[in-house]
Scaffold this active site. Structure first.
Site: not given
Length: 142
Positions: A49-50
């Site tokens: 998610g980064c």
């Protein structure tokens, strides 16, 4: 409930009025962290998610809800590495039960980060917080 280390960051942010100086301070916090050894940069410690590459390594001392929570982290982006340092200041040395009580968005709002991070960085920060809460939940149940 924020740690003394996090309160120091809040105080520094209040002193630094210019956002360029604040970003520089966050980057400096990241530079001051010891690097995470390559052996720990593995899929099990990687945060999804980064936009950047991010790894968080828990180092929990003890068992159950009173275990002491610590973690180390690494990123390939300097600003994200600095955000990891801010999260280390916020969460480390707390019991895992206290980690779960921390309202990270409210604490980070004290720094004004919400208004000055890109959407991608904000999503990545949220993903790191979610991972920290997951690690603390798992440790509390152990």
């Amino acid at each position: 409930m924020a740690s003394e280390a996090f309160e120091d960051i809040v105080d520094t942010f209040e002193f630094l009025e210019d956002w360029e100086d604040r970003y520089r301070h966050v980057i400096d916090l990241g530079k001051a962290m010891d690097p995470l050894e390559e052996a720990f940069r593995v899929p099990a410690t990687k945060v999804d998610g980064c936009a950047s590459q991010v790894w968080l390594l828990p180092e929990i001392e003890g068992t159950g809800p009173n275990a002491t929570f610590r973690f180390r982290g690494e990123s390939d982006a300097m600003i994200v590495r600095g955000l990891i340092a801010v999260l280390v200041a916020l969460y480390s040395e707390q019991s895992v039960s206290d980690v779960l009580k921390i309202d990270a968005p409210a604490e980070l709002a004290r720094l004004g980060l919400n208004d000055h991070l890109s959407a991608q960085r904000s999503n990545g920060l949220r993903a790191m917080i979610e991972r920290i809460n997951l690690l603390a939940s798992q440790a509390a149940a152990a």
